[in-house]
Design an enzyme around this catalytic site. Structure first.
Site, PDB file in Angstrom:
ATOM      1  CE  LYS A  74      39.003  34.800  29.980  1.00  0.00           C
ATOM      2  NZ  LYS A  74      37.802  34.118  30.547  1.00  0.00           N
ATOM      3  CB  SER A 150      39.391  31.764  33.010  1.00  0.00           C
ATOM      4  OG  SER A 150      38.295  32.091  32.182  1.00  0.00           O
ATOM      5  CB  SER A 174      35.431  32.615  33.546  1.00  0.00           C
ATOM      6  OG  SER A 174      35.918  31.313  33.725  1.00  0.00           O
TER       7      SER A 174
END
Length: 464
Positions: A74, A150, A174
């Site tokens: 990420k 996310s 997330s």
């Protein structure tokens, strides 16, 4: 591509790490435009790391348990020489990271090969990865639908088969939300288990980091490698290293399972609860335990998230408000203006709520709960019906994850191997949360491995 099988093939000399890296890079170049999972591909780094693995093997040195395994992170993880974007426009002006984040260094030391950084919601504040600056990340099972967030890019990259392992973060859900919507496995470890040093923060008192994978063995292998104490994260607790890979064959005999009731038995579509019942049948879970004050715990998580996030970004909110995603900016501004006594009360409630939930583990070892209230929705859709009321999708995707992350419990998100069992629309994936007491990741992996062997959980193939 599986991580364990790839590492074994490279370590045994049947494959070269550089060939695996080249194939992964070519696949990302050819197929990722369909998914928009990657925001940066680190091709030169991947080739250099792969060649180093091959050289170590040629010299008779052990390259590590993840020898030559491609992975990506990420884009809130620091990667040396690259600006850490955290899904934002503002951080594009930041200096490149001076060194890798702690968990990235752990993967590199284990021989893994970094292929790039992945799409996410801006500053990790969202559940859909419809990023205003990078574009929406698309679900590999239906590219017209969201991947979740996310950590949407992290889940989509694994679900699409671009890499077998990724790293993500989980503040309010997330990791678990995109794992559920993309049909893969994701681990949110106990708060304080894995170091967060070398990542862009969101809410320091809630942030967790963890891995995604396409099967339990790969997730366990990654988790074993990622453990280790790091003094640079003040929230990390010094715990003994706990390898879970040797425990995967232990089965579930002697483990007590219960279905989370109350808050976790409403506010969702039929497929969310059907997925829980499928897991309950295989584990023999007949007991239902009400998680006390879960809705209030979720409300506390909302307030803490808004306040800490808003205060973190106050300097940029004052000077560069126009460079935020408007939805993110407005929530940060609202959080920065919350009365202090609201936040103090939320932290008190959080502590009381945690104490009451921990008492449940005198009666059970693993709680089974929905991961998401519904399967992936179309990109751009703003609202959905829950309990007869039209509600916004983005905040409500975390309705079942927020009450757990705010008290730091370990959770392993597992996907139904056959989503038709739950009756999801168009055969879309959906997952379930397996929740344990603090520091009991071992029982979660035992349970997930047994469920995988039974054929009830597993990553359903994506529609490439």
């Amino acid at each position: 591509m599986k991580a364990a099988a790839t590492a074994h093939a490279i370590r045994s000399g049947r494959r070269r790490a550089i060939d695996v890296a080249e194939e992964a890079l070519a696949d990302i170049a050819a197929r990722d435009p369909r998914y928009n999972a990657f925001t940066e591909v680190t091709a030169a780094r991947a080739r250099a790391e792969a060649l180093a693995v091959d050289q170590a093997i040629a010299a008779g040195r052990d390259p590590g348990p993840l020898a030559g395994v491609p992975y990506a992170v990420k884009n809130l993880f620091d990667l040396q020489g690259i600006a850490t974007l955290a899904g934002s426009k503002i951080e594009r002006d930041a200096k490149p990271a001076a060194r890798d984040g702690f968990l990235v260094r752990k993967l590199a030391a284990a021989g893994a090969v970094c292929t790039g950084a992945l799409n996410m919601d801006e500053y990790a504040y969202g559940f859909t990865t419809e990023n205003a600056h990078e574009g929406a990340c698309r679900n590999p099972h239906d590219v017209t639908r969201i991947a979740g967030g996310s950590s949407g890019g992290s889940a989509a990259a694994v679900a699409a088969g671009l890499v077998p392992l990724t790293l993500g973060s989980d503040t309010n859900g997330s990791i678990r939300v995109p794992a559920s919507l993309c049909g893969i496995f994701g681990l949110k470890p106990t708060y304080g288990r894995l170091s967060r040093a070398g990542t862009y923060p969101f809410v320091a008192s809630l942030d967790h980091l963890g891995p995604f994978a396409g099967d339990v063995a790969d997730l366990a292998l990654a988790y074993d490698v990622l453990q280790g104490f790091d003094p640079d994260d003040p929230a990390q607790t010094r715990q003994p290293l706990e390898a879970v890979t040797p425990r995967l064959s232990a089965g579930i005999e002697g483990l007590r399972f219960a279905v989370a009731d109350g808050h976790f038995a409403r506010n969702g579509h039929a497929e969310a609860f059907a997925a829980v019942e499928a897991i309950a049948r295989v584990t023999g879970a007949t007991r239902r335990l009400v998680v006390p004050d879960a809705a209030r715990g979720r409300a506390a998580a909302f307030l803490i998230t808004m306040a800490e996030g808003g205060n973190l970004h106050m300097p940029d909110l004052r000077t560069r408000a126009q460079d935020f995603d408007p939805g993110t900016r407005d929530r940060f501004l609202a959080g920065a203006m919350l009365p202090a006594h609201w936040v103090t009360q939320a932290q008190r409630l959080r502590a009381d709520y945690r104490a009451s939930v921990l008492k449940l583990f005198a009666e059970t070892d693993i709680l089974i709960a929905p991961a998401t209230p519904f399967a992936a929705t179309p990109i751009g859709q703003a609202n959905i019906e829950l309990e007869g009321e039209l509600v916004p999708i983005r905040p409500n995707l975390g309705i079942f994850t927020q009450p757990i992350s705010c008290i730091g419990l370990p959770v392993l998100a597992v996907p139904l191997a056959d989503p038709s069992v739950a009756g999801t629309p168009n055969g879309l994936p959906i997952g379930v949360q397996l929740i344990a007491a603090p520091w009991r990741e071992d029982v979660l992996f035992r349970a997930a491995a047994a469920l995988e062997r039974a054929g009830v959980v597993g990553a359903p193939p994506a529609r490439m």
